[in-house]
Design an enzyme around this catalytic site. Structure first.
Site, PDB file in Angstrom:
ATOM      1  N   ILE A  62       0.835  -1.200   0.000  1.00  0.00           N
ATOM      2  CA  ILE A  62       0.000   0.000   0.000  1.00  0.00           C
ATOM      3  C   ILE A  62       0.871   1.252   0.000  1.00  0.00           C
ATOM      4  CG2 ILE A  62      -1.910  -1.212   1.115  1.00  0.00           C
ATOM      5  CD1 ILE A  62      -1.268   0.323   3.679  1.00  0.00           C
ATOM      6  N   CYS A  63       0.384   2.295  -0.625  1.00  0.00           N
ATOM      7  CA  CYS A  63       1.111   3.563  -0.737  1.00  0.00           C
ATOM      8  C   CYS A  63       0.960   4.344   0.561  1.00  0.00           C
ATOM      9  CB  CYS A  63       0.577   4.373  -1.906  1.00  0.00           C
ATOM     10  SG  CYS A  63       1.364   5.977  -2.064  1.00  0.00           S
TER      11      CYS A  63
END
Length: 184
Positions: free
Chosen positions: A118-119
């Protein structure tokens, strides 16, 4: 903690801060850090359960505590969406935050890197760097993964990229039922 809602401030305030600056290569100091990590995770889980906001299960996948696996979930439109969760502790931990992975969502959103990571670069990583070594895994889940799920899961569900497990099972069940009805 400016800009955070009262609920987030309250929860973060109840997660113990860590003090040992040690990573996986630091022997006894790492074992001490790992104890602090477990204490913080247990406290965070207890706070969530007390507030009826239980949303993840996680445990070390190896005795060294360098690989973690579990499940997280998000409730959207009264339906629970579950995702496998995993991450490795980076060699430079705690200076570098772990990269949280949701492999089943890989490629379904632009706010994710290859492998389902995930960013967290824009919002969470500067916060982590500012609070090193006091932040740990519980903080990464609370301030990294939880807001990511809250922002992304509704969009993924509404766009049809993520289906509820009951919706995925229904077509197969219907086909099986129509096949047995045709055989009768």
């Amino acid at each position: 903690m400016e800009g955070w809602d009262k609920g987030t401030k309250s929860v973060v305030g109840e997660i113990p801060l860590l003090s040992t600056r040690a990573g996986p290569r630091d022997g006894d100091a790492w074992r001490q850090r790992l104890k602090e990590e477990y204490r913080a995770l247990i406290a965070y889980t207890s706070v969530n359960k007390a507030k009826d906001n239980d949303w993840f299960r996680i445990s070390a996948a190896n005795p060294e505590g360098t690989r973690w696996e579990g499940t997280c979930w998000y409730v959207h439109n009264l339906r629970r969406y579950e995702f496998p969760l995993q991450f490795d502790i980076p060699v430079a931990y705690p200076q570098v935050a772990p990269e949280i992975e949701l492999p089943t969502l890989d490629g379904k959103t632009h706010k994710m890197y290859r492998g389902g990571k995930i960013c967290l670069t824009v919002h969470f990583k500067p916060l982590w760097a500012k609070n090193c070594p006091r932040f740990g895994l519980a903080h990464a889940l609370c301030l990294g993964l939880a807001p990511w799920l809250a922002a992304e899961v509704p969009i993924l569900v509404d766009s049809g990229m993520v289906k509820h497990k009951d919706d995925e099972a229904a077509p197969a069940d219907a086909a099986a039922a129509s096949g047995s009805a045709a055989a009768s």
